[in-house]
Every structure is written in C-alpha cells, then in structure tokens.
Design a protein around this motif. Structure first.
Motif, short mmCIF file in Angstrom:
data_model
loop_
_atom_site.label_atom_id
_atom_site.label_comp_id
_atom_site.label_asym_id
_atom_site.label_seq_id
_atom_site.Cartn_x
_atom_site.Cartn_y
_atom_site.Cartn_z
N UNK A 169 0.84 -1.20 0.00
CA UNK A 169 0.00 0.00 0.00
C UNK A 169 0.87 1.26 0.00
N UNK A 170 0.43 2.27 -0.73
CA UNK A 170 1.12 3.56 -0.77
C UNK A 170 0.78 4.38 0.47
N UNK A 171 -0.41 4.12 1.04
CA UNK A 171 -0.97 4.91 2.14
C UNK A 171 -1.28 6.34 1.70
N UNK A 172 -1.60 6.48 0.44
CA UNK A 172 -1.99 7.76 -0.13
C UNK A 172 -2.63 7.51 -1.49
N UNK A 182 5.26 5.13 -7.93
CA UNK A 182 6.27 4.75 -8.91
C UNK A 182 7.41 3.97 -8.26
N UNK A 183 7.84 4.42 -7.08
CA UNK A 183 8.93 3.76 -6.38
C UNK A 183 8.56 2.33 -6.00
N UNK A 184 7.34 2.13 -5.50
CA UNK A 184 6.90 0.78 -5.13
C UNK A 184 6.85 -0.12 -6.36
N UNK A 244 8.91 -3.66 -7.10
CA UNK A 244 8.27 -4.92 -7.53
C UNK A 244 8.86 -5.41 -8.85
N UNK A 245 9.12 -4.49 -9.75
CA UNK A 245 9.72 -4.87 -11.04
C UNK A 245 11.12 -5.44 -10.85
#
Length: 339
Positions: free
Chosen positions: A194-197, A205-207, A211-212
């Motif tokens: 979750x981004x929490x936003x 994008x960072x998350x 994952x990539x």
C-alpha cells in the motif's frame, strides 16, 4: 445559466462547469435550474482515475440536460462539512460525496438537512437516510478478470498489486485480483503493498519499481493518482501495468494492458438523470456490477492481449455474471476460498 457567487475558501477550490473551457456543450438542450455539485475526498479532479471519471459523467449530464455542475476539492478532513455547506449555500439541488472519506459528513448533513438531496459514491450505510442514495460497485468482479489476465500473461509467474489506502473498495480490488490470479495459476506469486496515499505519484512509482526489480512483470495499482506513478514505472521499464476506475491506456498506450473499469461516470450520470426526470429516490443503494454494466475491463484496443487470453477472460466474465464464480471481497473470504 445564472452564475452563483463563489465563496472565498482557503482550503477548497470551487469550480462551476459553466465557466470551464471544454466541458461540453448543451447540444441544443434547454438550460434548466437544476444544479449538481460534487465534494471530493482525496485527490484532484484531474486524477486520471476515480474523481475524473465521476466528473466526466457530470459533464455528459450537463451536455444532455443543460444543468449546472460544479465541484469542490478537499485538502483535509475538516473541509468536508464546510464544502457541503458551501454547496448548500449555492442552492445546489443534489450534492454527491465522492469517495468513502465523505461517508460520515454526508450522513451528518443528510440528518441535519432532510430536504436536501445527497448521494455518496463508493460507500453505504447500515441505515440509509431517505434523502441519500449510496452508490456501490462490485469492484472485485472486474479485479477478478484482470487477475485472470495477469496470471495468463505473466512470463515471470510474478505479478503485483499496489493499493492507495485500505478503503473497502480498494480491498475489494485487492482480493478480487488475487483470486483471479490464484484461481488461474496457483504458482503465480503476488507482491502486495500500500502507498498509504491516493495522491503520491512518486511513491507509487517507487513501489512499482521495487516490484519490477523482484521480477513482477504486470502490476495492478488501485491507488488513485498514486497509481499513475506505477503506470509511469511500467512505461520506463517496458513492462505492463493494469489501469483502474477508468480506461488509463492514454497514459502509456503500449504498457497499459487493460483497465479494471469502475463506471463512476455512468453512476454520476444516472443520478443526474433520475433527478432531472423526477425519479430520484433515496433510502436504498444503487449497486453496479458486471451484470449491471457498472464494472468491467477495457477490450484489447492495442492488440496487447492474445486472442485466446481474451476469449478465456470473456468466458470467466460470463461465469461471474451467471453467478457460477464466487469472488472474495475481503482477506477472510479469500482465505476461505483458496483452502
């Protein structure tokens, strides 16, 4: 159309559609005195997702019925009641709360002003006031279908899910998607975070990049504007993203595989249509699922999806419509189904 005085607000921005460029014409429809306003929870009106889809439905209603439309963005929770009261001061006939964040504020206002018509998108109540229509969607159904597609198309047997905040609608996306994946290929691993936003594009994008880097090659982001960051990551890495709420293929035509569409534009348009035709009746939910045409997936417009995969997904869609497949909406339901 009579322009109404705009109140000066430090925490909210009121826009009347009658003064916006490019919001659609009335196509010869006579103007009437009906006005409809929406109060946003998180995010901007141009979030490429939830809010924008709702606004597009009102824009179409303005063109078809000649009504006045407007919106208020909320910067913080304390804005919700203030924004609702601002719209009431503007003699707005129907006030729509957009998102689960407005649940308590719409309920409180509906109790205090029983003659005012309200609706809320993406939430409901145990006891529904007679002047409120809650609109809910079976997001798990469209999420299930894109999960099936992701499992069929992943070359790494690893896919991702990014949520904005754990709102009920996002959770339904999460577990519908997971069930679609595991029910299609139990060997596919699902990364979740979750981004929490709903507004942090950079974190989304960072998350997605993380994952990539762990070999996830397809990611669904049910995260509002934060999800556009995940789509940008897919574009840069030449991997696939799955859009949400509206067709997001315009953000990365070669990388948005499909979108799990929630037709908020249809819902907001239908609310206005009922109001104009005098059939608006509160006190009960409106529910939109696959069967009702309120959720679905975007067809293979860019030929990114092999036809055999598309055919399989369509067969699964028919099973969902016919009630042959039970799709989980929560973690508990998901765990029971995969035992």
């Amino acid at each position: 159309m009579k322009f109404k005085k705009l109140l000066s607000l430090s925490t909210a921005f009121l826009v009347s559609a009658s003064i916006l460029t490019g919001c659609g014409s009335n196509k010869g429809t006579e103007k009437n005195d009906i006005s409809v306003g929406i109060v946003l929870g998180a995010g901007s009106i141009n979030d490429q997702s939830f809010n924008q889809s709702t606004w597009e439905g009102l824009q179409k209603a303005k063109a078809d019925f000649g009504i006045e439309i407007k919106y208020l963005e909320s910067k913080q929770e304390s804005d919700y009641i203030q924004n609702i009261e601002t719209l009431m001061d503007e003699d707005t006939d129907l006030i729509i709360g957009v998102g689960y964040q407005l649940k308590d504020s719409i309920e409180e206002s509906a109790k205090n002003y029983p003659e005012q018509k309200f609706a809320i998108l993406d939430e409901t109540y145990d006891t529904i006031q007679e002047n409120v229509i809650p609109v809910v969607f079976k997001e798990e159904e469209s999420a299930y279908l894109v999960g099936v597609m992701a499992a069929k198309m992943s070359k790494t047997n690893k896919v991702g899910f990014i949520g904005g905040l754990p709102a009920p609608s996002v959770v339904r996306h999460q577990y519908g998607y997971k069930y679609g994946v595991t029910n299609t290929n139990k060997d596919t691993q699902i990364l979740e975070q979750y981004v929490n936003s709903f507004t942090d594009q950079a974190k989304g994008k960072s998350i997605a990049k993380q994952m990539q880097s762990s070999n996830a090659d397809i990611i669904l982001a049910a995260a509002g504007d934060s999800g556009t960051g995940a789509i940008e990551a897919a574009k840069e890495a030449n991997k696939y993203a799955i859009g949400v709420d509206r067709d997001q293929s315009d953000l990365a035509p070669e990388n948005v595989l499909t979108s799990a569409v929630k037709k908020l534009n249809v819902a907001s348009y239908d609310l206005v249509k009922d109001l104009v035709e005098g059939t608006f009746k509160g006190g009960a939910e409106k529910v939109y699922g696959l069967k009702e045409g309120g959720v679905g997936i975007v067809e293979n417009t860019k030929n990114l999806i092999p036809q055999d995969v598309m055919d399989y997904v369509n067969k699964e869609a028919n099973k969902v419509k016919n009630g042959e497949i039970k799709i989980p909406k929560t973690e508990e339901e998901y765990n029971q189904l995969i035992k």
